[in-house]
Design an enzyme around this catalytic site. Structure first.
Site, PDB file in Angstrom:
ATOM      1  N   GLY A  65     -16.590 -18.169 -55.835  1.00  0.00           N
ATOM      2  CA  GLY A  65     -17.481 -19.309 -55.647  1.00  0.00           C
ATOM      3  C   GLY A  65     -16.935 -20.614 -56.204  1.00  0.00           C
ATOM      4  CB  SER A  79     -12.576 -19.130 -52.939  1.00  0.00           C
ATOM      5  OG  SER A  79     -13.490 -19.493 -53.965  1.00  0.00           O
ATOM      6  CD  GLU A  83     -15.430  -9.835 -55.175  1.00  0.00           C
ATOM      7  OE1 GLU A  83     -15.508 -10.311 -54.044  1.00  0.00           O
ATOM      8  OE2 GLU A  83     -16.403  -9.742 -55.945  1.00  0.00           O
ATOM      9  CE  LYS A  89     -21.270 -13.648 -54.377  1.00  0.00           C
ATOM     10  NZ  LYS A  89     -20.427 -14.421 -55.271  1.00  0.00           N
ATOM     11  N   GLY A 124     -18.143 -13.915 -50.060  1.00  0.00           N
ATOM     12  CA  GLY A 124     -19.424 -14.429 -50.532  1.00  0.00           C
ATOM     13  C   GLY A 124     -19.859 -15.602 -49.668  1.00  0.00           C
ATOM     14  N   GLY A 125     -19.615 -16.806 -50.149  1.00  0.00           N
ATOM     15  CA  GLY A 125     -20.069 -18.036 -49.494  1.00  0.00           C
ATOM     16  C   GLY A 125     -19.830 -18.070 -47.989  1.00  0.00           C
ATOM     17  CG  HIS A 132     -20.228  -8.945 -57.465  1.00  0.00           C
ATOM     18  ND1 HIS A 132     -20.362 -10.076 -58.229  1.00  0.00           N
ATOM     19  CD2 HIS A 132     -19.582  -9.320 -56.332  1.00  0.00           C
ATOM     20  CE1 HIS A 132     -19.821 -11.094 -57.572  1.00  0.00           C
ATOM     21  NE2 HIS A 132     -19.345 -10.664 -56.425  1.00  0.00           N
ATOM     22  CG  ASN A 147     -21.939 -10.078 -52.318  1.00  0.00           C
ATOM     23  OD1 ASN A 147     -23.159  -9.957 -52.222  1.00  0.00           O
ATOM     24  ND2 ASN A 147     -21.316 -10.202 -53.485  1.00  0.00           N
ATOM     25  CD  GLU A 166     -21.815 -13.409 -58.419  1.00  0.00           C
ATOM     26  OE1 GLU A 166     -22.672 -12.909 -57.667  1.00  0.00           O
ATOM     27  OE2 GLU A 166     -20.938 -14.191 -58.012  1.00  0.00           O
TER      28      GLU A 166
HETATM   29  P1  PGA Z   1     -17.040 -16.103 -52.789  1.00  0.00           P
HETATM   30  O1  PGA Z   1     -17.635 -14.758 -53.426  1.00  0.00           O
HETATM   31  O2  PGA Z   1     -16.388 -15.710 -51.472  1.00  0.00           O
HETATM   32  O3  PGA Z   1     -18.221 -17.006 -52.605  1.00  0.00           O
HETATM   33  O4  PGA Z   1     -16.034 -16.635 -53.740  1.00  0.00           O
HETATM   34  C1  PGA Z   1     -16.977 -13.525 -53.307  1.00  0.00           C
HETATM   35  C2  PGA Z   1     -17.798 -12.454 -53.997  1.00  0.00           C
HETATM   36  O5  PGA Z   1     -18.317 -12.713 -55.086  1.00  0.00           O
HETATM   37  O6  PGA Z   1     -17.936 -11.332 -53.489  1.00  0.00           O
END
Ligand code: PGA
Length: 251
Positions: A174, A214, A168, A11, A235-236, A96, A9, A98
């Site tokens: 993050g 993470s 998640e 983002k 994500g990251g 998600h 993802n 967010e």
């Molecule tokens: P992250 O994000 O791996 O940066 O923690 C995961 C996500 O929100 O899908």
């Protein structure tokens, strides 16, 4: 056998040219990856057509990060499922945290979005997860159960074959704080029970449930070793081709 998936993802990151370069790097780096795990990337809307071009002839799937809750018309700023399909997407992420937290995405809206995505022939990666307050209050099982039921109990077992769930925990996204493998596993097992109650054991056993929050090369192996964790929503670490593919190699 459940499908193993590692999905990235992106983002709201990368320009189109950076995204194209990242997709190329992922495709090159993933060329030697075994059959056991599928990769999906989810770039921003503006990148989809260009990234689809890069991924042609590879086995890497293309996903959107969201879709509209209407099929077309006067909905300024929204992108419809048919547009995503036409741009080359096979998937969309939905729900998600967010989107739930910053854009008021409700379970009711998500039911509509999942319905439209499935009708358009898109696979869905539906996200669920508790926030820190809910975890600290010991309500994490209840929250995840309620989110899962509120959306997925509106669908059939046949629909479920096109739906992947991503657990998640919001406090792990993050933040560098990963759920321990045991913490993730107990929620994944709980989600499978929630599915079994409505759709039967067999369907519950066949559903792919990803962990997100993470997840990185250094912890993927331990997480993926759990019996109910079938991959990750990243994500990251999905913004670096080496890390992203290294996570998939953890299988
Ligand atoms: P992250 O994000 O791996 O940066 O923690 C995961 C996500 O929100 O899908």
């Amino acid at each position: 056998m459940r499908k193993k998936i590692v999905a990235g993802n992106w983002k709201m990151n990368t320009t189109v040219s950076e995204g194209v370069a990242l997709a190329k790097a992922v495709a090159e780096r993933a060329a030697g990856l075994g059959e056991g795990v599928s990769l999906i990337v989810a770039p921003p809307f503006t990148h989809l057509v260009s990234v689809a071009e890069v991924l042609k002839g590879t086995k890497i799937g293309l996903s959107a990060q969201n879709c509209a809750d209407h099929t077309k018309g006067a909905y300024t700023g929204e992108v419809a499922v048919d547009m995503l399909k036409d741009a080359g997407c096979g998937w969309t992420i939905l729900g998600h945290s967010e989107r739930r937290q910053y854009y008021g995405e409700t379970d009711e809206k998500l039911v509509e979005k999942v319905k439209l995505a499935l009708e358009a022939g898109l696979g869905v990666i539906l996200c669920v997860g508790e926030n820190l307050d809910e975890r600290e209050a010991g309500r994490h099982f209840d929250v995840v159960k309620a989110q899962t039921e509120a959306v997925l109990y509106n669908f059939s077992a046949e629909d479920m074959k096109k739906i992947v769930i991503a657990y998640e925990p919001v406090w792990a996204i993050g933040t560098g704080k990963t759920a321990t493998a045991a913490q993730a596993e107990e929620i994944h097992a709980c989600i499978r029970k929630v599915l079994a109650a409505k759709f039967g054991e067999e369907l519950a056993e066949e559903t792919t449930i990803l962990y997100g929050g993470s997840c990185k090369p250094s912890n993927a192996k331990e997480l993926f070793a759990e019996k109910d964790i079938d991959g990750g929503l990243i994500g990251g670490a999905s913004l670096k081709a080496d890390d992203f593919v290294a996570i998939a190699e953890a299988f």
